[in-house]
Design a protein around this motif. Structure first.
Motif, short mmCIF file in Angstrom:
data_model
loop_
_atom_site.label_atom_id
_atom_site.label_comp_id
_atom_site.label_asym_id
_atom_site.label_seq_id
_atom_site.Cartn_x
_atom_site.Cartn_y
_atom_site.Cartn_z
N TYR A 68 -78.45 31.84 103.69
CA TYR A 68 -79.02 31.42 102.41
C TYR A 68 -78.47 30.05 102.00
CZ TYR A 68 -80.00 31.30 97.42
OH TYR A 68 -80.42 30.91 96.17
N LEU A 69 -77.15 29.88 102.10
CA LEU A 69 -76.56 28.60 101.73
C LEU A 69 -77.03 27.47 102.63
CD1 LEU A 69 -72.89 29.62 100.82
CD2 LEU A 69 -74.71 28.94 99.25
N ALA A 70 -77.15 27.73 103.93
CA ALA A 70 -77.63 26.68 104.86
C ALA A 70 -79.05 26.28 104.52
CB ALA A 70 -77.52 27.17 106.29
N ARG A 71 -79.88 27.24 104.20
CA ARG A 71 -81.26 26.91 103.84
C ARG A 71 -81.32 26.12 102.53
NH1 ARG A 71 -84.53 31.68 102.06
NH2 ARG A 71 -83.73 30.99 100.05
N GLU A 72 -80.50 26.52 101.56
CA GLU A 72 -80.56 25.91 100.24
C GLU A 72 -79.86 24.55 100.15
OE1 GLU A 72 -82.35 27.13 97.57
OE2 GLU A 72 -83.10 28.47 99.14
N MET A 73 -78.77 24.34 100.90
CA MET A 73 -78.02 23.10 100.72
C MET A 73 -77.71 22.37 102.03
SD MET A 73 -74.61 24.80 99.12
CE MET A 73 -73.13 24.99 100.11
N GLY A 74 -78.28 22.84 103.11
CA GLY A 74 -78.10 22.18 104.40
C GLY A 74 -76.94 22.79 105.19
N TYR A 75 -77.07 22.68 106.51
CA TYR A 75 -76.10 23.29 107.40
C TYR A 75 -74.68 22.78 107.15
CZ TYR A 75 -73.85 24.77 111.72
OH TYR A 75 -72.99 25.34 112.62
N LEU A 76 -74.50 21.47 107.11
CA LEU A 76 -73.16 20.90 107.00
C LEU A 76 -72.46 21.30 105.71
CD1 LEU A 76 -70.90 19.17 108.14
CD2 LEU A 76 -72.00 17.18 107.08
N ARG A 77 -73.12 21.17 104.59
CA ARG A 77 -72.48 21.55 103.32
C ARG A 77 -72.21 23.05 103.27
NH1 ARG A 77 -75.88 17.50 99.61
NH2 ARG A 77 -74.42 15.76 99.66
N ALA A 78 -73.13 23.83 103.79
CA ALA A 78 -72.91 25.28 103.81
C ALA A 78 -71.73 25.62 104.72
CB ALA A 78 -74.17 26.00 104.28
N TRP A 79 -71.63 24.96 105.86
CA TRP A 79 -70.49 25.18 106.75
C TRP A 79 -69.19 24.81 106.06
CZ3 TRP A 79 -67.01 21.56 108.72
CH2 TRP A 79 -66.08 22.08 109.63
N GLN A 80 -69.18 23.68 105.37
CA GLN A 80 -67.97 23.25 104.66
C GLN A 80 -67.56 24.30 103.61
OE1 GLN A 80 -69.54 19.49 103.33
NE2 GLN A 80 -68.27 18.33 104.78
N TYR A 81 -68.54 24.77 102.86
CA TYR A 81 -68.20 25.72 101.79
C TYR A 81 -67.78 27.07 102.35
CZ TYR A 81 -67.86 28.36 97.63
OH TYR A 81 -67.35 29.17 96.65
N THR A 82 -68.53 27.60 103.31
CA THR A 82 -68.19 28.92 103.83
C THR A 82 -66.84 28.88 104.56
OG1 THR A 82 -69.51 28.60 105.85
CG2 THR A 82 -70.57 29.73 103.97
N ASN A 138 -70.43 34.07 109.68
CA ASN A 138 -70.94 32.91 108.93
C ASN A 138 -71.64 31.94 109.88
OD1 ASN A 138 -69.75 33.99 106.64
ND2 ASN A 138 -68.11 32.49 106.53
N SER A 139 -71.06 31.70 111.05
CA SER A 139 -71.64 30.73 111.98
C SER A 139 -73.03 31.18 112.45
CB SER A 139 -70.72 30.47 113.17
OG SER A 139 -70.70 31.57 114.06
N ILE A 140 -73.21 32.47 112.65
CA ILE A 140 -74.53 32.99 113.02
C ILE A 140 -75.50 32.77 111.86
CG2 ILE A 140 -75.86 35.04 113.67
CD1 ILE A 140 -73.91 34.10 115.86
N GLY A 141 -75.07 33.07 110.65
CA GLY A 141 -75.92 32.86 109.49
C GLY A 141 -76.25 31.39 109.27
N LEU A 142 -75.29 30.51 109.46
CA LEU A 142 -75.54 29.07 109.30
C LEU A 142 -76.62 28.62 110.28
CD1 LEU A 142 -71.86 27.87 108.94
CD2 LEU A 142 -73.61 27.82 107.14
N THR A 143 -76.55 29.11 111.49
CA THR A 143 -77.55 28.75 112.50
C THR A 143 -78.92 29.28 112.10
OG1 THR A 143 -75.86 28.73 114.21
CG2 THR A 143 -78.13 28.91 114.95
N ILE A 144 -78.96 30.49 111.61
CA ILE A 144 -80.24 31.08 111.16
C ILE A 144 -80.80 30.28 109.99
CG2 ILE A 144 -81.24 33.09 110.00
CD1 ILE A 144 -79.38 34.81 111.82
N GLY A 145 -79.98 30.03 108.98
CA GLY A 145 -80.44 29.31 107.80
C GLY A 145 -80.79 27.86 108.09
N GLY A 146 -80.14 27.30 109.11
CA GLY A 146 -80.45 25.93 109.53
C GLY A 146 -81.71 25.84 110.35
#
Length: 142
Positions: A63-77, A97-105
């Motif tokens: 969700y975070l990767a989709r909403e604010m981009g992969y990099l920012r979501a990775w930084q926050y998570t 989290n890394s799996i989710g970031l990839t999915i959301g990205g």
């Protein structure tokens, strides 16, 4: 939980991230409840160190990767896990989290080769994370 109470529970790294990115605070604030609600809808509860926990971390990060981009979501998570007193749990959470970031990205091919399209709704993110769980891609115990 109100915004002030959530702020009090944040790690130092999370507070630093938000200080540099205050415009993302509303998205991050909403994301916790969205992830908890989706997990409850799927599992009937929100557990710890189990399949529901793995799913929740995947969905939250997607969700975070989709909403604010992969990099920012990775930084926050990543900042969310920083300094945890439970390193084995944090490793599990960072993996999920890394799996989710990839999915959301939007790059699902390496995780779910049969998936087509971009998961642009919460329902699609949820389905992709559940598929990752079912395929054994998520870690369900530290």
């Amino acid at each position: 939980m109100g915004l002030y109470e959530q702020w009090s529970d944040l790690t130092v790294a999370e507070k630093a991230f938000l200080a540099m990115n205050p415009h993302l605070a509303p998205t991050i604030y909403r994301s916790k409840d969205i992830a908890y609600n989706e997990t409850t809808a799927r599992f009937g509860y929100n557990g710890r160190n189990d399949s529901s926990d793995a799913f929740r971390h995947c969905f939250w990060s997607a969700y975070l990767a989709r909403e604010m981009g992969y990099l920012r979501a990775w930084q926050y998570t990543s900042s969310h896990e920083y300094g945890s007193p439970h390193p084995s749990e944090s490793r599990m959470d960072l993996h999920n989290n890394s799996i989710g970031l990839t999915i959301g990205g939007g790059d699902l091919r390496n995780i779910l080769p049969d998936w087509t399209g971009f998961p642009d709704s919460n329902s699609q993110l949820s389905n992709a994370c559940y598929s990752a769980l079912s395929a054994g891609k998520l870690q369900t115990a530290p």
